[in-house]
Design a protein around this motif. Structure first.
Motif, short mmCIF file in Angstrom:
data_model
loop_
_atom_site.label_atom_id
_atom_site.label_comp_id
_atom_site.label_asym_id
_atom_site.label_seq_id
_atom_site.Cartn_x
_atom_site.Cartn_y
_atom_site.Cartn_z
N TYR A 1 103.41 61.36 105.43
CA TYR A 1 102.12 60.91 105.96
C TYR A 1 102.16 59.42 106.32
CZ TYR A 1 99.15 65.02 105.03
OH TYR A 1 98.55 66.26 105.06
N TYR B 1 103.62 61.65 112.14
CA TYR B 1 103.46 62.91 111.43
C TYR B 1 102.51 63.83 112.21
CZ TYR B 1 103.02 66.28 107.68
OH TYR B 1 103.05 67.44 106.95
N LYS C 1 97.13 60.33 107.95
CA LYS C 1 98.44 60.70 108.47
C LYS C 1 98.91 59.68 109.50
CE LYS C 1 97.41 65.63 107.94
NZ LYS C 1 97.12 66.89 108.65
#
Length: 326
Positions: free
Chosen positions: A167, A207, A203
């Motif tokens: 993340y 990602y 995030k």
């Protein structure tokens, strides 16, 4: 040694000559801070010096001679030099003799982002303790994160640590900030699970791109649209997304056509074996001919958008249509 090994090494001894080198600025800064703390300097005005490498080029002999200056009211004196890349000749003439017999009360720390061409490879020189601050693997960062969490009064599940690394885009500084935030939210003794990471840790864009390409491979238009909307709000444009999708299908095409084990293909493509395995599984679900068809089509659209044949919006809409509706 790796940055993550430095703290334990400093408990044993503070070396006289360090090279702190690597792309990760967070690790470099914290390596220097750890060395400084281990020196126990109470009089920084007298016993700390910070220099820029370029400023030394005119008087290297004077700089090296100054390293033998004794500290005042402290046991150690710290000299930090940033972005310093001596040539092989300069090393042999000025620093090799010093490294073989350094001043025991001076700690010299050279801090570089990486080696430059036609300069001495300091990390391989005798008398220099090399601290590797290169970007770490996800596994190593996950282990490092466990320690950061523990020192912040938190526990974390192993799978949650791995998810948080992804993340945060493997950004150590961001992981540290997110850990501080979680410590405030959960309190002393709190436990970080996947649920907490998914709820509280935003995030990284990379990602989200990964999630977008996976949604495309699965044929999940709803998930694709939701992630795409979030990316657009964060400043991504259609051409950037199209480039990411093209790269994804290129990877699927490569892993589906290359022979060899996952490890062998990973070595050839600069990937991890697990990533090769998952991409091969995705390619198998789609079928090799479909993967090749999509890669060829998206590559042509991407080139056409760059060359002005299509608008970036038109090329992107056509690409989405080919992925989901053709």
């Amino acid at each position: 040694m790796k940055f993550v090994q430095l703290a334990n090494a400093l408990k044993e001894n503070v070396e006289p000559f360090y090279l702190v080198e690597g792309e990760d600025a967070y690790f470099r800064d914290h390596a220097v801070s750890a060395i400084r703390e281990a020196c126990h300097i109470t009089q920084p005005v007298f016993n700390e010096t910070r220099l820029d490498g370029e400023s030394l080029k005119g008087d290297l002999s004077g700089f090296v001679a100054g390293l033998n200056t004794l500290p005042l009211l402290d046991e150690k004196r710290l000299v930090r030099v940033y972005d310093f890349y001596p040539t092989e000749r300069e090393w042999e003439k000025y620093f090799k003799p010093y490294a073989s017999a350094p001043c025991p009360s001076t700690v010299l720390v050279i801090v570089n982002s990486g080696k430059k061409a036609n300069t001495a490879d300091l990390k391989r020189k005798g008398g220099v303790t090399f601290i590797d601050c290169a970007h770490e693997s996800e596994d190593t960062l996950g282990k490092w994160l466990l320690g950061v969490m523990r020192r912040s009064g938190l526990g974390i599940d192993v799978d949650a640590a791995s998810l948080m690394v992804r993340y945060c885009g493997s950004d150590a500084a961001r992981m540290k900030r997110e850990t501080e935030k979680l410590a405030l939210l959960l309190g002393e003794g709190g436990r970080v699970t996947r649920a907490e990471v998914e709820e509280y840790v935003p995030k990284d864009v990379e990602y989200k791109i990964y999630e977008l390409t996976q949604a495309a491979s699965r044929g999940s238009f709803a998930a694709f649209s939701e992630i795409l909307d979030d990316l657009m709000k964060k400043g991504y444009d259609e051409h950037a997304v199209l480039a990411s999708l093209t790269s994804h299908y290129k990877t699927l095409y490569e892993v589906s056509t290359m022979k060899g084990s996952d490890g062998e293909v990973a070595g050839a493509l600069g990937m991890k074996p697990y990533a090769v395995q998952k991409n091969r599984e995705a390619a198998a679900r789609l079928g090799r001919s479909r993967v090749e068809e999509l890669y060829t089509a998206l590559y042509a659209l991407s080139c056409g958008a760059k060359g002005g044949i299509y608008t970036k919006t038109g090329a992107f809409i056509d690409a989405v249509a080919k992925i989901f509706f053709s």
